[in-house]
Motif scaffolding. Structure first.
Motif: not given
Length: 229
Positions: A5, A8, A218, A221-222, A225
């Motif tokens: 994450s 990216k 970040t 993305h996390l 996920a």
């Protein structure tokens, strides 16, 4: 998951929308500090407009100049300590744009999210800034009591605060505030560790101004996920 994450998010830093949020945050912060200094000068001029007479000295005309120069020094010192937290707070007003940029690039099939109003963003930003300042002021006591652990305390505390803020921001866009808090508690250790990764660059001048943007990207993305898991 955390490292992926983070990488990216770093890879997307050249995104024009990321840069736009960064420059707006810095620009508004500088404007705020300049406005504060202008207001302080006006107050000094108003207070010293009439001649000041001291017993045994007579009329004094240099107090206004002294206060004006002193206020300049005060603003410089304040800018050193307040630039990062204030810039972070102001930048956080626009972090919804960062999260949207991440989703447009990496999750283009997601449905649109409700627009976050300016006042909702302002409320969250002020709350976060207040918690950040109070917590770090309290941490100075711990630094004095446990100087050998000061660096660990700084990273652990700010990692917790950054992780809590940015994960909630990313999650509540999609599932609302209540569900975002539940997800945060469910993945608390992972979020804290990712927040500590965000806290490390806080030690480096100028780089720390990018942390709000990097953090929002970040944790977007996390969030996706952990949602897939």
């Amino acid at each position: 998951m955390i490292l992926a994450s983070f990488l990216k998010a770093i890879a997307q830093l050249p995104d024009p929308r990321f840069r736009s949020v960064l420059w707006r945050g810095i620009g508004l912060t500088i404007a705020l500090l300049v406005g504060l200094y202008a207001g302080l000068l006006w107050l000094i001029e108003w207070l010293t407009a009439a001649p000041i007479t001291l017993p045994g000295v007579g009329e004094v005309t240099w107090i206004g100049d002294l206060l004006s120069w002193g206020s300049l020094g005060l603003i410089i010192v304040m800018s050193i300590f307040l630039m990062v937290p204030v810039a972070s707070a102001i930048t956080s007003l626009f972090l919804d744009e960062v999260a949207q940029a991440v989703e447009d690039k990496h999750f283009p099939t997601l449905p649109a999210v409700p627009h976050v109003t300016f006042w909702d963003g302002l409320r969250d930003s002020v709350n976060f800034l207040g918690v950040l300042i109070v917590a770090n002021l309290f941490a100075f006591i711990l630094y004095g009591l446990f100087p050998f652990a000061a660096l660990f305390i700084f990273y652990a505390l700010n990692g917790f605060l950054l992780g809590r803020e940015y994960f909630t921001l990313a999650a509540m866009r999609r599932v609302g505030r209540v569900r975002a808090k539940a997800l945060r508690k469910e993945h608390q250790a992972k979020i804290w560790l990712a927040g500590c990764l965000m806290a490390v660059p806080l030690s480096f001048p100028l780089i720390n101004l990018v942390i709000p943007i990097l953090g929002a990207a970040t944790f977007t993305h996390l969030y996706h996920a952990v949602s897939r898991d």
